[in-house]
Design a protein around this motif. Structure first.
Motif, short mmCIF file in Angstrom:
data_model
loop_
_atom_site.label_atom_id
_atom_site.label_comp_id
_atom_site.label_asym_id
_atom_site.label_seq_id
_atom_site.Cartn_x
_atom_site.Cartn_y
_atom_site.Cartn_z
N GLU A 1 -6.33 -82.35 2.13
CA GLU A 1 -6.55 -82.11 0.70
C GLU A 1 -7.15 -80.73 0.47
OE1 GLU A 1 -9.39 -83.78 -2.94
OE2 GLU A 1 -9.24 -84.90 -1.05
N HIS A 2 -8.16 -80.37 1.24
CA HIS A 2 -8.80 -79.07 1.03
C HIS A 2 -7.94 -77.93 1.58
CE1 HIS A 2 -12.21 -81.72 0.23
NE2 HIS A 2 -12.73 -80.71 -0.43
N CYS B 1 -5.36 -72.16 7.33
CA CYS B 1 -5.71 -71.55 6.05
C CYS B 1 -6.84 -70.57 6.29
CB CYS B 1 -6.12 -72.61 5.02
SG CYS B 1 -7.52 -73.64 5.50
N LEU B 2 -7.04 -69.67 5.33
CA LEU B 2 -8.11 -68.69 5.45
C LEU B 2 -9.46 -69.33 5.20
CD1 LEU B 2 -6.71 -65.52 3.64
CD2 LEU B 2 -6.34 -66.29 5.99
N LEU C 1 -4.68 -77.80 1.24
CA LEU C 1 -3.73 -77.53 0.16
C LEU C 1 -4.38 -76.71 -0.96
CD1 LEU C 1 -1.87 -80.96 -0.01
CD2 LEU C 1 -1.01 -78.80 0.92
N ARG C 2 -5.65 -76.93 -1.19
CA ARG C 2 -6.36 -76.14 -2.20
C ARG C 2 -6.49 -74.69 -1.76
NH1 ARG C 2 -11.53 -80.01 -3.83
NH2 ARG C 2 -10.34 -81.86 -4.44
N ARG C 3 -6.70 -74.50 -0.47
CA ARG C 3 -6.97 -73.15 0.02
C ARG C 3 -5.70 -72.33 0.20
NH1 ARG C 3 -12.21 -72.66 1.05
NH2 ARG C 3 -11.92 -70.61 2.04
N VAL C 4 -4.54 -72.96 0.15
CA VAL C 4 -3.29 -72.20 0.33
C VAL C 4 -2.49 -72.11 -0.96
CG1 VAL C 4 -3.13 -72.74 2.79
CG2 VAL C 4 -2.02 -74.25 1.14
N ARG C 5 -3.15 -72.34 -2.10
CA ARG C 5 -2.44 -72.25 -3.37
C ARG C 5 -1.86 -70.87 -3.61
NH1 ARG C 5 -6.83 -75.55 -7.13
NH2 ARG C 5 -6.22 -77.66 -6.47
N ARG C 6 -2.58 -69.84 -3.21
CA ARG C 6 -2.10 -68.47 -3.43
C ARG C 6 -1.02 -68.09 -2.44
NH1 ARG C 6 -7.91 -65.30 -4.13
NH2 ARG C 6 -8.71 -66.53 -5.89
N ALA C 7 -1.16 -68.53 -1.20
CA ALA C 7 -0.17 -68.23 -0.17
C ALA C 7 -0.44 -69.10 1.05
CB ALA C 7 -0.21 -66.76 0.22
N VAL C 8 0.64 -69.59 1.65
CA VAL C 8 0.53 -70.35 2.90
C VAL C 8 0.71 -69.37 4.06
CG1 VAL C 8 1.52 -72.18 4.31
CG2 VAL C 8 1.48 -72.42 1.82
N PRO C 9 -0.29 -69.21 4.93
CA PRO C 9 -0.14 -68.29 6.06
C PRO C 9 1.07 -68.67 6.91
CG PRO C 9 -2.43 -68.96 5.82
CD PRO C 9 -1.64 -69.82 4.88
N GLN C 10 1.83 -67.67 7.29
CA GLN C 10 3.02 -67.91 8.11
C GLN C 10 3.08 -66.91 9.25
OE1 GLN C 10 5.92 -67.44 4.92
NE2 GLN C 10 6.45 -65.38 5.63
N ALA C 11 3.97 -67.19 10.21
CA ALA C 11 4.08 -66.34 11.39
C ALA C 11 4.31 -64.89 11.01
CB ALA C 11 5.22 -66.84 12.28
N SER C 12 3.62 -63.99 11.69
CA SER C 12 3.66 -62.53 11.51
C SER C 12 2.77 -62.03 10.39
CB SER C 12 5.09 -62.02 11.31
OG SER C 12 5.87 -62.23 12.48
N ASP C 13 2.21 -62.94 9.57
CA ASP C 13 1.20 -62.50 8.61
C ASP C 13 0.02 -61.93 9.37
OD1 ASP C 13 2.76 -63.33 6.54
OD2 ASP C 13 1.52 -65.05 5.97
N ALA D 1 -14.82 -69.84 -1.87
CA ALA D 1 -15.57 -71.09 -1.80
C ALA D 1 -15.64 -71.52 -0.34
CB ALA D 1 -14.89 -72.18 -2.64
N THR D 2 -16.72 -72.16 0.02
CA THR D 2 -16.89 -72.63 1.39
C THR D 2 -15.95 -73.79 1.65
OG1 THR D 2 -19.23 -72.01 1.31
CG2 THR D 2 -18.54 -73.52 3.06
N PRO D 3 -15.21 -73.76 2.75
CA PRO D 3 -14.32 -74.89 3.07
C PRO D 3 -15.13 -76.16 3.34
CG PRO D 3 -13.83 -72.96 4.42
CD PRO D 3 -15.14 -72.69 3.76
N LYS D 4 -14.49 -77.28 3.13
CA LYS D 4 -15.09 -78.54 3.57
C LYS D 4 -14.79 -78.68 5.06
CE LYS D 4 -14.94 -83.56 3.21
NZ LYS D 4 -14.29 -84.74 2.60
#
Length: 432
Positions: free
Chosen positions: A56-57, A93-94, A59-71, A23-26
């Motif tokens: 708010e958006h 977020c992606l 948090l929606r985009r990181v439901r599957r995984a929160v990007p962290q250092a070294s990812d 989905a396109t980010p806001k």
């Protein structure tokens, strides 16, 4: 190219392989950074032009995984297979058309995996996946998971990462130095020609900061009114078309797509470069771009994309670019810096906001007003700017040399086809 090291699938080396939200980010003017494919270049994350969303958006985009250092983030399409690594401390977020990889550090050194994914061996596997029958090239998750990655011992991986890291760190230092040099030149232009700091200083009886007597005498010690407000006495109000030799002219029949070259502040610099970039031997249909001309794209996406050309034998531009032929090189660089100022960019965005495509017409572009200093002051700025950019160009040549070595040595290190000591020696010779 084959690998002499044992191999593992990418899936087996990662704790997570997570697709982006479809989905396109806001989009917002500030907030949390959203990674876009345009931010992922040559193995690096470039946030010089960041994009944002709200909390708010995010948090929606990181439901599957929160990007962290070294990812590691890899692009699925447009373009496909570009990678970068998430730095320490970045909350993000992606965006779209991206996949998040979380390396298992017990099996693979994250930076080694970043380098491996840039190697021709992995890139060829990615390119092969294009033959999926789909209209748009797209790196599918099953294909991504099945990529075969050379996996020598962890100690060897760390050595390789350290060796290649020396090159990347040197490139980063030189790029940061060039950003500083560009900022210095642009700040000087703003001080002299937008804020009129030397004039204000002379009115107040002060010696202008950063100038000597020979420079200070070139500035007046008073202002006078004009259609653009107060201007230094003796300076003139003009327009972009008046600073050009013939007029600002739009090139309307170029057939080549040279957008990538111009957007990175470069024009095609020679016939040889032209043929390599455009992949065409027929140059008769292209327009010449003469020395000290530059191309400017006043479209919604690329407002401010300009490139000065000093040594061009010939060149070409897309029809969406305006080509400016300045009356003299010092006024060419004056205008080049003028168009790069935030004040000018914002004024252009305002002018373009009422159009359907949010772009500026040739007429509007050529009539943009500006305050012109006397020629002797423009020449003095050009001389100082030239000294700054001699350092810039020296750094750029070093970056090119180190990048060439990196491109040669990376696949040999990943595949285990060059001894580590030999690689270290080559690097020491290059960066010292």
């Amino acid at each position: 190219m084959s690998s002499e090291a044992p191999e593992s699938t990418l899936k087996s080396l990662c704790l997570l392989i997570v697709d982006c939200p479809h989905a396109t980010p806001k989009w917002t003017d500030s907030g949390v950074i959203v990674l876009r494919n345009q931010n992922i270049k040559r193995g690096r994350l470039d946030l010089s032009e960041p994009s944002y969303t709200d909390e708010e958006h995010y948090l929606r985009r990181v439901r599957r995984a929160v990007p962290q250092a070294s990812d590691i983030v890899i692009t699925r399409e447009a373009p496909m297979g570009d990678v970068c690594q998430i730095p320490v401390g970045l909350k993000c977020c992606l965006g779209q058309r991206q996949v998040l990889l979380r390396p298992d550090s017990n099996l693979v050194e994250p930076r080694f995996l970043l380098y491996a994914l840039q190697s021709p061996y992995l890139q060829n596997q990615i390119d092969w996946s294009e033959g999926t029958g789909s209209t748009v090239s797209n790196l599918r998750i099953p294909v991504l998971e099945a990529l075969r990655v050379p996996t020598p011992s962890l100690s060897f991986q760390r050595e390789v990462s350290t060796i290649l890291g020396v090159l990347d760190d040197q490139i980063d230092l030189l790029r940061e130095s060039n950003k500083t040099l560009e900022s210095i030149a642009q700040a000087l232009f703003k001080s002299w020609f937008l804020d009129f700091d030397p004039v204000l200083a002379k009115i107040e009886g002060r010696i202008p900061v950063g100038t000597n007597e020979g420079i200070a005498v070139l500035f007046p010690d008073s202002f006078e009114t004009s259609d653009l407000g107060l201007k230094p006495s003796g300076w003139t109000v003009g327009s972009i078309s008046e600073i050009a030799s013939e007029s600002t002219r739009r090139i309307g029949n170029a057939q080549a797509t040279i957008l990538s070259a111009i957007q990175t502040s470069e024009l095609v610099r020679s016939a040889d470069h032209f043929h390599k970039q455009v992949h065409s031997e027929d140059t008769s249909k292209y327009k010449a771009v003469f020395p000290f001309s530059f191309a400017y794209n006043p479209s919604r996406i690329n407002i401010g994309s300009i490139g000065i050309n000093e040594i061009c034998e010939m060149g070409a531009v897309s029809p969406i670019y305006v080509v400016v032929c300045p009356i003299a090189k010092h006024y060419g660089y004056y205008l080049w810096h003028f168009l790069r100022t935030n004040r000018t960019k914002e004024a252009i965005r305002t002018m373009a906001s009422g159009t359907v495509r949010q772009s500026l017409s040739y007429k509007d572009f050529s009539s943009i007003p500006l305050i012109l200093p006397p020629a002797d002051l423009a020449i003095k700025f050009f001389e100082i700017r030239t000294a700054i950019y001699e350092c810039f160009n020296s750094n750029a040549r070093k970056i090119e040399t180190i990048t060439e070595l990196r491109n040669v040595i990376l696949p040999r290190l990943i595949s285990g086809k060059i001894p580590l000591n030999e690689a270290r020696t080559e690097i020491e010779l290059c960066v010292t």
